[in-house]
Enzyme design. Structure first.
Site, PDB file in Angstrom:
ATOM      1  N   GLU A  16       0.836  -1.263   0.005  1.00  0.00           N
ATOM      2  CA  GLU A  16       0.147   0.005   0.100  1.00  0.00           C
ATOM      3  C   GLU A  16       0.934   1.234   0.095  1.00  0.00           C
ATOM      4  OE1 GLU A  16      -3.021  -0.106   3.163  1.00  0.00           O
ATOM      5  OE2 GLU A  16      -3.215   1.984   3.020  1.00  0.00           O
TER       6      GLU A  16
ATOM      7  N   GLU B 203      -4.759   9.843   9.756  1.00  0.00           N
ATOM      8  CA  GLU B 203      -3.504   9.434  10.139  1.00  0.00           C
ATOM      9  C   GLU B 203      -2.824   9.913  11.482  1.00  0.00           C
ATOM     10  OE1 GLU B 203      -2.524   7.441   7.944  1.00  0.00           O
ATOM     11  OE2 GLU B 203      -3.584   8.067   6.041  1.00  0.00           O
TER      12      GLU B 203
END
Lengths: 277, 197
Positions: free
Chosen positions: A63, A74
């Site tokens: 990924e 995040e």
């Protein structure tokens, strides 16, 4: 509550042909490890090298993060890596160029993860086409809700790129069913209600959640957020079809003079490669 | 819409208070409010959207909208998605969100509430911008004239009144939203003016 559900066939839901590497990978049984790295981090020069190192270490899929200025899913580690990647001058076009270079040397399934705004500015249709021609197999867009995803999903189907939609512990059974039907090939289960790099919840909570996904998803599913150790990877693979490891990998890449070596060693350990000899 | 719902108290109250004044008409003819994310402005405007009332939203032009140091999202931004909503957005060609600048912390935001984008597109509300300098000057003006310290954010709205090209006629009935107090900004203003407190 959902007691009755419209059956969605596992085959033929995407209409994609001739198929991509992600579809092929998840037709095969066995444990799967999906490392995440931020494209252009720590330097632009190392991105291709890190992907190839992941493959050497036994990763099943990669990924690749497309850095965004406001990466809302995040945690601090990936945020910081995104910031540095942007300072290094990373753009979507550059990332697609790297995928082309990777594809000359490696056939590992590859998904790009990123946020919708840069893709909108690039143009959804052009972007997905360019993904296909570069050799990208899937797209993960955490800030694109399924309700708004039709234009992107439509382009993905035309181009045999898998739209990897997300579910979370608070996603209802019905919605898991619907979202996986829309995704068609693979869904991504966020392990916790939180951000990347957090701690995993108790095995029991995770087990209940992933059992629900197993029951209601029409596609294979991978799990990410908070996975750090070989044991995590093994546990997750008992309950799901694959484990994604991001923050801890980025952290190790950050703390070393030799990121490629550090990534390769860590991924090999996650995969259990050092246990076998 | 949650923000608008709660902020709409501002407009409902302004409307009531204005109507209670015997010397003025039922409703004002012009509303002016500062726009960062746009919460106080949508709160004021919402109660008057159906009326024949001119509405002006004033964004922060920072060092000027011809520089890259401003927060004038509706004036200089273009359609994008930030924090889950599609709206005008300050961004570069790659779709990366750019850092805004304004002397007032409250206007220093690269996005704007989506309803303002709609009101701009539909032409219902005019959006203009005021520089740091204009805001500071309006801050001093109200403080000296009325003894009221306006927040630096609100001072952007106030500065609209002092423009020669604002289209306001003598005798206009204007409501300016003083969205906050300026006590918090006294040090910023002193720094800007090079004065020691």
């Amino acid at each position: 509550m959902s007691t009755e559900q419209t059956p969605v066939k596992k085959k033929d839901v995407t209409g994609t042909s001739p198929g991509n590497r992600i579809q092929a990978l998840f037709r095969t049984p066995g444990e799967k490890l999906i490392p995440f790295i931020t494209a252009g981090y720590p330097t632009k020069e190392l991105t291709v090298e890190l992907v190839l190192a992941a493959e050497r270490a036994g990763a099943d899929m990669i990924e690749l993060g497309m850095p965004f200025s406001d990466p809302l899913a995040e945690g601090p580690v990936i945020q910081a890596s995104s910031q540095i990647a942007l300072e290094n001058g990373v753009t979507l076009k550059w990332i697609l160029d790297q995928v082309r270079i990777i594809r000359r040397r490696c056939e590992m399934p590859l998904a790009l993860m990123g946020y919708i705004n840069p893709i909108l500015q690039y143009g959804v249709e052009t972007f997905v086409k360019d993904c296909r021609s570069a050799g990208v197999d899937g797209l993960i867009i955490p800030d694109l809700p399924p309700e708004e995803a039709e234009p992107l999903i439509g382009q993905c189907r035309k181009n045999s790129v898998s739209p990897i939609l997300l579910v979370a512990p608070n996603t209802s059974d019905e919605r898991i069913h619907t979202v996986s039907g829309l995704a068609g090939d693979l869904i991504y289960c966020v392990s916790i209600l939180g951000i990347t790099g957090s701690d995993l919840t108790s095995v029991n909570t995770l087990e209940n959640y992933l059992e629900r996904v197993r029951k209601h998803s029409v596609t294979p599913f991978v799990v990410g957020f908070g996975i750090k150790t070989r044991e995590d990877v093994r546990n997750i693979n008992r309950m799901a079809d694959g484990a994604v490891v991001g923050s801890e990998l980025i952290r190790r890449i950050t703390k070393t003079d030799d990121p490629v070596e550090a990534a390769e060693t860590y991924i090999r350990r996650l995969k259990g490669g050092d246990e076998k000899t | 819409m949650i923000v608008r719902e709660f902020q709409s108290v501002i407009g409902r109250e302004a409307r009531l208070q204005f109507a209670e004044r015997p010397e003025t008409p039922e409703i004002p003819d012009t509303l002016v409010a500062c726009v960062g994310g746009g919460s106080n402005a949508i709160g004021l405007f919402y109660a008057f959207l159906q009326d024949e009332v001119r509405m002006v939203g004033v964004e922060a032009a920072g060092l000027g909208t011809d520089t890259d140091q401003h927060a004038a999202t509706l004036t200089k931004g273009r359609l994008g998605v930030l924090h889950g909503s599609a709206s005008y957005l300050l961004q570069n060609d790659d779709g990366q969100v750019t850092l805004p600048h304004s002397v007032s912390a409250g206007l220093d935001y690269p996005g704007v509430g989506p309803e303002h984008s709609y009101l701009k597109e539909s032409g219902r509300v005019e959006y203009v911008s005021a520089t740091d300098e204009e805001a500071i000057s309006a801050f001093c003006w109200l403080s000296e004239q009325e003894g009221i310290l306006p927040a630096l954010e609100s001072a952007h709205a106030l500065s609209f009144l002092r423009r020669s090209d604002n289209g306001l006629r003598p005798g206009s009935h204007v409501v300016v939203c003083l969205s906050g107090r300026g006590d918090k900004d006294v040090n910023t203003v002193a720094d800007y003016l090079g004065k020691e407190l």
